[in-house]
Write a protein that holds these residues in place. Structure first.
Motif, PDB file in Angstrom:
ATOM      1  N   ALA A  11     -89.166  65.070  15.985  1.00  0.00           N
ATOM      2  CA  ALA A  11     -89.238  64.573  17.363  1.00  0.00           C
ATOM      3  C   ALA A  11     -88.437  65.429  18.322  1.00  0.00           C
ATOM      4  O   ALA A  11     -88.863  65.651  19.451  1.00  0.00           O
ATOM      5  N   TYR A  12     -87.276  65.924  17.890  1.00  0.00           N
ATOM      6  CA  TYR A  12     -86.399  66.580  18.859  1.00  0.00           C
ATOM      7  C   TYR A  12     -86.483  68.092  18.846  1.00  0.00           C
ATOM      8  O   TYR A  12     -85.869  68.731  19.694  1.00  0.00           O
ATOM      9  N   THR A  13     -87.228  68.664  17.895  1.00  0.00           N
ATOM     10  CA  THR A  13     -87.371  70.128  17.926  1.00  0.00           C
ATOM     11  C   THR A  13     -87.870  70.610  19.294  1.00  0.00           C
ATOM     12  O   THR A  13     -87.265  71.512  19.890  1.00  0.00           O
ATOM     13  N   PRO A  14     -88.944  70.014  19.861  1.00  0.00           N
ATOM     14  CA  PRO A  14     -89.367  70.498  21.176  1.00  0.00           C
ATOM     15  C   PRO A  14     -88.310  70.292  22.238  1.00  0.00           C
ATOM     16  O   PRO A  14     -88.130  71.160  23.109  1.00  0.00           O
ATOM     17  N   MET A  15     -87.568  69.174  22.159  1.00  0.00           N
ATOM     18  CA  MET A  15     -86.587  68.909  23.196  1.00  0.00           C
ATOM     19  C   MET A  15     -85.444  69.921  23.131  1.00  0.00           C
ATOM     20  O   MET A  15     -84.975  70.396  24.171  1.00  0.00           O
ATOM     21  N   VAL A  16     -85.025  70.247  21.901  1.00  0.00           N
ATOM     22  CA  VAL A  16     -83.975  71.265  21.753  1.00  0.00           C
ATOM     23  C   VAL A  16     -84.465  72.581  22.348  1.00  0.00           C
ATOM     24  O   VAL A  16     -83.734  73.266  23.079  1.00  0.00           O
ATOM     25  N   GLY A  17     -85.735  72.906  22.068  1.00  0.00           N
ATOM     26  CA  GLY A  17     -86.311  74.116  22.655  1.00  0.00           C
ATOM     27  C   GLY A  17     -86.262  74.072  24.167  1.00  0.00           C
ATOM     28  O   GLY A  17     -85.902  75.054  24.826  1.00  0.00           O
ATOM     29  N   ALA A  18     -86.592  72.901  24.722  1.00  0.00           N
ATOM     30  CA  ALA A  18     -86.586  72.759  26.182  1.00  0.00           C
ATOM     31  C   ALA A  18     -85.180  72.935  26.728  1.00  0.00           C
ATOM     32  O   ALA A  18     -84.981  73.605  27.747  1.00  0.00           O
ATOM     33  N   LEU A  19     -84.204  72.377  26.032  1.00  0.00           N
ATOM     34  CA  LEU A  19     -82.825  72.514  26.495  1.00  0.00           C
ATOM     35  C   LEU A  19     -82.391  73.972  26.454  1.00  0.00           C
ATOM     36  O   LEU A  19     -81.728  74.456  27.384  1.00  0.00           O
ATOM     37  N   LEU A  20     -82.768  74.678  25.383  1.00  0.00           N
ATOM     38  CA  LEU A  20     -82.394  76.094  25.297  1.00  0.00           C
ATOM     39  C   LEU A  20     -83.073  76.892  26.402  1.00  0.00           C
ATOM     40  O   LEU A  20     -82.480  77.814  26.964  1.00  0.00           O
ATOM     41  N   LEU A  21     -84.306  76.496  26.735  1.00  0.00           N
ATOM     42  CA  LEU A  21     -85.023  77.222  27.788  1.00  0.00           C
ATOM     43  C   LEU A  21     -84.283  77.138  29.126  1.00  0.00           C
ATOM     44  O   LEU A  21     -84.411  78.027  29.968  1.00  0.00           O
ATOM     45  N   LYS A  29     -90.457  85.989  32.347  1.00  0.00           N
ATOM     46  CA  LYS A  29     -91.545  85.065  32.040  1.00  0.00           C
ATOM     47  C   LYS A  29     -92.087  85.242  30.635  1.00  0.00           C
ATOM     48  O   LYS A  29     -92.381  84.272  29.946  1.00  0.00           O
ATOM     49  N   ASN A  30     -92.222  86.491  30.222  1.00  0.00           N
ATOM     50  CA  ASN A  30     -92.818  86.695  28.908  1.00  0.00           C
ATOM     51  C   ASN A  30     -91.919  86.199  27.793  1.00  0.00           C
ATOM     52  O   ASN A  30     -92.400  85.657  26.806  1.00  0.00           O
ATOM     53  N   PHE A  31     -90.601  86.362  27.983  1.00  0.00           N
ATOM     54  CA  PHE A  31     -89.686  85.831  26.982  1.00  0.00           C
ATOM     55  C   PHE A  31     -89.831  84.309  26.902  1.00  0.00           C
ATOM     56  O   PHE A  31     -89.894  83.725  25.821  1.00  0.00           O
ATOM     57  N   ILE A  32     -89.922  83.672  28.067  1.00  0.00           N
ATOM     58  CA  ILE A  32     -90.066  82.210  28.095  1.00  0.00           C
ATOM     59  C   ILE A  32     -91.334  81.803  27.362  1.00  0.00           C
ATOM     60  O   ILE A  32     -91.343  80.870  26.557  1.00  0.00           O
ATOM     61  N   ALA A  36     -91.313  79.488  24.101  1.00  0.00           N
ATOM     62  CA  ALA A  36     -91.947  78.165  24.090  1.00  0.00           C
ATOM     63  C   ALA A  36     -93.012  78.089  23.015  1.00  0.00           C
ATOM     64  O   ALA A  36     -93.143  77.081  22.311  1.00  0.00           O
ATOM     65  N   ASN A  37     -93.770  79.166  22.871  1.00  0.00           N
ATOM     66  CA  ASN A  37     -94.815  79.156  21.842  1.00  0.00           C
ATOM     67  C   ASN A  37     -94.208  79.058  20.448  1.00  0.00           C
ATOM     68  O   ASN A  37     -94.726  78.333  19.591  1.00  0.00           O
ATOM     69  N   ILE A  38     -93.102  79.780  20.256  1.00  0.00           N
ATOM     70  CA  ILE A  38     -92.474  79.718  18.932  1.00  0.00           C
ATOM     71  C   ILE A  38     -91.917  78.326  18.681  1.00  0.00           C
ATOM     72  O   ILE A  38     -92.109  77.759  17.592  1.00  0.00           O
ATOM     73  N   VAL A  39     -91.285  77.748  19.698  1.00  0.00           N
ATOM     74  CA  VAL A  39     -90.751  76.395  19.519  1.00  0.00           C
ATOM     75  C   VAL A  39     -91.876  75.420  19.180  1.00  0.00           C
ATOM     76  O   VAL A  39     -91.769  74.606  18.261  1.00  0.00           O
ATOM     77  N   ALA A  40     -92.974  75.518  19.928  1.00  0.00           N
ATOM     78  CA  ALA A  40     -94.084  74.601  19.663  1.00  0.00           C
ATOM     79  C   ALA A  40     -94.649  74.842  18.268  1.00  0.00           C
ATOM     80  O   ALA A  40     -94.994  73.895  17.553  1.00  0.00           O
ATOM     81  N   GLY A  41     -94.719  76.111  17.863  1.00  0.00           N
ATOM     82  CA  GLY A  41     -95.207  76.422  16.520  1.00  0.00           C
ATOM     83  C   GLY A  41     -94.284  75.873  15.452  1.00  0.00           C
ATOM     84  O   GLY A  41     -94.730  75.264  14.478  1.00  0.00           O
TER      85      GLY A  41
END
Lengths: 544, 169
Positions: A11-21, A29-32, A36-41
């Motif tokens: 549940a929180y993997t995406p949220m942690v990714g969002a916080l790191l972003l 932009k490309n790094f973002i 994000a794609n890696i986090v979602a993957g």
């Protein structure tokens, strides 16, 4: 430690990714995008162990995490899943990844904020499917609205603000009524047991009196019916779908709508069994000033609205000029099927409905991706602007055709399994329900094939379409997994049915106590007369 | 064809109707051959014949050419009526159902603007025009001087007023 907290990790993997972003410079932009794609993957990958570690033979909820949160009012942090929520979680993580992947070139402005909202949305949806505490459930239910509101309102089309506010207010209205229902349950439980708890398994043990069941069913019904959306609460959907960015539409159709049906499966059916079986508590004469006398119940009301939704949604979809709006209205029709299956109240209907929810996520998610792909090239969704695209975009045309077929419900593809099982359940319950459902399937084939014909076949009449490029690798990668899934469920759905068999049977036993023993008796009857067996058990005895 | 007949024969206990089967076979082959011969006559042997037949049996020719207008009849009866219904429902959806939703939003805005009016001109009016209180309090301020002699004089004047009123009555 992660073994015991697998659900929280998912549940929180995406949220942690969002916080790191948040800490990334918004100009890179490309790094973002990569991040994000890696986090979602990763979010998808960490959800896969749920599938392998899930015990399909166990009763009740699994992967339970339980801790006290606000002890003064009995709120807990309580996660746990059964087969139904498991499938929806995998759908969410998988579709979420594809949705993030599909936004690479579609989003050019405020890239960082966009991906943060997408990832937060992901956590909100996963939390809804995992929560076993009503309070926690409600928190996630509302949290989910906020990122979606911004996704539509900031990155949407021309009428984005109207659509975003309509979406937010409409769903909020429903969920507040649901909150009243939750509180009524909470206090009734306190009155009866003296325990303050929001725990869903605890509250499900309550034997509610009829008046409670009736009103609570209606309260939850408003909340869930708006979310599903059922006719006549569906009008936020075409607006929100059309205005939302592609990924938003994919998530909206693929996952958010399932919240409503999930609510019905998880709460309404097992908790208010008398209300969902009710066939006599309402009288039409109350609403028609005594002109028409017709007794019916909540069951007929819901099924009536579902069938109207199926046919009405299909007919309205047929005449849309905007491809995205067409797909949006087709969702109304397909979700009507899911509701019809649920309220057939037998194993076939309910499991078919759950499978169809997954299928709808796959097919309609893919259809929105398809419309998005074509929109990115031409910046129009008018069907009449296209025609003959199969000449210039053969790969696209092939995948589009497969998805079209899957949406229609062609054998060997996923839609067939879902629709067939639902119709089998509906027929067992009442033949006329099945017949109306079939009308919806025919209309579904009509609008989808007509859409495909108008967009893809014939000669290219619009010179703007002559130079269109076929799918690039990334677009192919977003569509192809969905095509694979469509075939897989269509050819070998047994593993998926196995995940939901136990919980579905539990729900049926709760709604219709003694259903399976009656069925067993019926199968032992000396006669092979299927009509007698249907009359006895309202289901065929042959289901492993 | 054979297995089907066999099964039915087994079930009904009759002999397979072989004669019927032969007749059906021969008739269908015959029809196929006839069609082949007609086509051969029309297209190879005597290409002028179709033209003559066409002018001779004009009505029949047009009927056949349009496949008995089955498609058109079907379109007229079913396809277009379904589309009409769809169009009607799409308009209904936009006007009535979505109209209801937007109508409720309009109603909310209407009541909100009414209460906004009341709030502005009544509730907030008192707050906004606090200067009115200032003006109204002018006489009070003139009296409330803080000088004890003034108060004493006022008190005496009041007592005199009351006493004189008492005696006048």
């Amino acid at each position: 430690m992660f073994h015991n907290h697998l659900l929280s990790v998912v549940a929180y993997t995406p949220m942690v990714g969002a916080l790191l972003l948040l800490f990334v410079n918004k100009e890179s932009k490309n790094f973002i995008r990569w991040f994000a794609n890696i986090v979602a993957g990763v979010g998808f990958l960490v959800s896969l162990p749920l599938l392998t570690r899930f015990d399909v033979n166990a009763e009740g909820f699994q992967f339970i995490e339980r801790a006290s949160w606000i002890p003064a009012i009995g709120v807990e942090y309580y996660f746990g899943i059964d087969g139904i929520s498991l499938l929806l979680i995998i759908l969410t993580t998988g579709l979420g990844f594809l949705a993030v992947l599909s936004s690479w070139t579609a989003i050019e402005e405020r890239v960082k904020e966009y991906y943060i909202f997408m990832l937060l949305l992901q956590t909100g949806m996963l939390g809804v499917f995992m929560s076993l505490d009503f309070f926690l459930f409600y928190v996630f239910w509302e949290v989910m609205l906020v990122p979606m509101y911004f996704l539509i309102g900031v990155w949407g089309g021309p009428r984005k603000l109207y659509a975003a506010i309509k979406f937010f207010l409409y769903t909020l209205l429903g969920s507040v009524v649901m909150l009243l229902g939750i509180l009524a349950l909470y206090f009734y439980n306190y009155k009866m047991t003296g325990v303050l708890t929001f725990s869903i398994p605890e509250l499900q043990k309550l034997a509610l009196p009829w008046s409670y069941q009736f009103w609570l069913f209606l309260a939850f019904f408003i909340g869930f019916a708006i979310k599903v959306p059922m006719f006549p609460f569906h009008t936020w959907l075409p607006d929100a779908h059309v205005e939302a960015p592609t990924a938003g539409s994919v998530i909206l159709a693929g996952v958010l709508l399932k919240m409503g049906t999930y609510g019905f499966v998880r709460f309404s059916l097992p908790m208010f069994p008398d209300a969902v079986k009710d066939t006599a508590s309402l009288n039409l004469s109350h609403f028609t000033f005594g002109l028409i006398h017709y007794r019916f119940g909540l069951l007929q009301l819901v099924v009536f609205l579902s069938i109207v939704g199926i046919i009405y949604g299909a007919l309205v979809a047929m005449m849309q000029k905007d491809a995205k709006k067409l797909v949006a209205y087709s969702s109304v029709s397909h979700l009507g099927f899911c509701m019809l299956g649920l309220f057939a109240l037998n194993p076939n209907g309910i499991s078919g409905s759950i499978i169809q929810q997954i299928n709808h996520g796959i097919s309609t998610g893919a259809l929105f991706l398809i419309v998005g792909i074509i929109y990115e090239r031409r910046h129009t969704r008018e069907i009449s602007e296209y025609g003959g695209l199969s000449h210039v975009m053969p790969t696209f045309a092939t995948l589009f055709l497969i998805i079209t077929m899957s949406s229609i419900g062609l054998p060997l593809l996923n839609g067939f399994i879902g629709e067939f099982t639902i119709l089998a359940g509906a027929f067992q319950r009442r033949i006329s329900w099945g017949v109306y459902g079939c009308v919806g399937i025919v209309l579904g084939a009509a609008y989808m094939l007509w859409l495909y014909q108008r967009m893809m076949f014939g000669q290219i009449t619009n010179p703007k379409n002559e130079k269109l490029k076929d799918l690039n690798l990334r677009e192919f990668a977003t569509l192809f997994p969905l095509v694979i899934m469509a075939f897989w469920i269509g050819i070998y759905p047994k593993p998926i049915f196995r995940y939901i068999e136990k919980p579905v049977n539990q729900i049926v036993e709760k709604v219709q106590p003694g259903f399976f023993s009656r069925q067993q008796q019926a199968s032992q009857l000396p006669t092979a007369d299927w009509r007698l067996r249907m009359a006895q058990g309202r289901t065929p005895a042959t289901k492993q | 064809m054979e297995p089907v007949l066999e099964v039915s024969a087994l079930e009904t206990g009759l002999h397979p109707a072989e004669a019927t089967e032969w007749v059906v076979m021969l008739v269908s082959v015959g029809i196929a051959l006839l069609g082949w011969m007609v086509a051969r006559t029309f297209y190879l042997k005597n290409p002028a014949l179709p033209e003559r037949l066409k002018t001779r049996f004009r009505a029949l020719y047009i009927t056949l050419l349009n496949k008995y207008w089955v498609d058109e009849i079907y379109d007229m009866l079913f396809v277009n009526r379904t589309k009409d219904l769809g169009n009607f429902l799409a308009r209904f959806d936009l006007s009535v159902i979505d109209g209801g939703v937007n109508g409720s939003a309009w109603l909310t805005r209407l009541t909100a603007s009414v209460s906004g009016f009341l709030d502005y001109w009544f509730v907030d009016f008192a707050v906004r025009r606090s200067d009115l209180i200032y003006y109204m309090s002018y006489p009070m301020r003139r009296i409330q001087t803080g000088i004890i002699q003034n108060y004493a004089a006022l008190t005496i004047a009041g007592i005199l007023l009351l006493v004189s009123y008492f005696f006048m009555k």
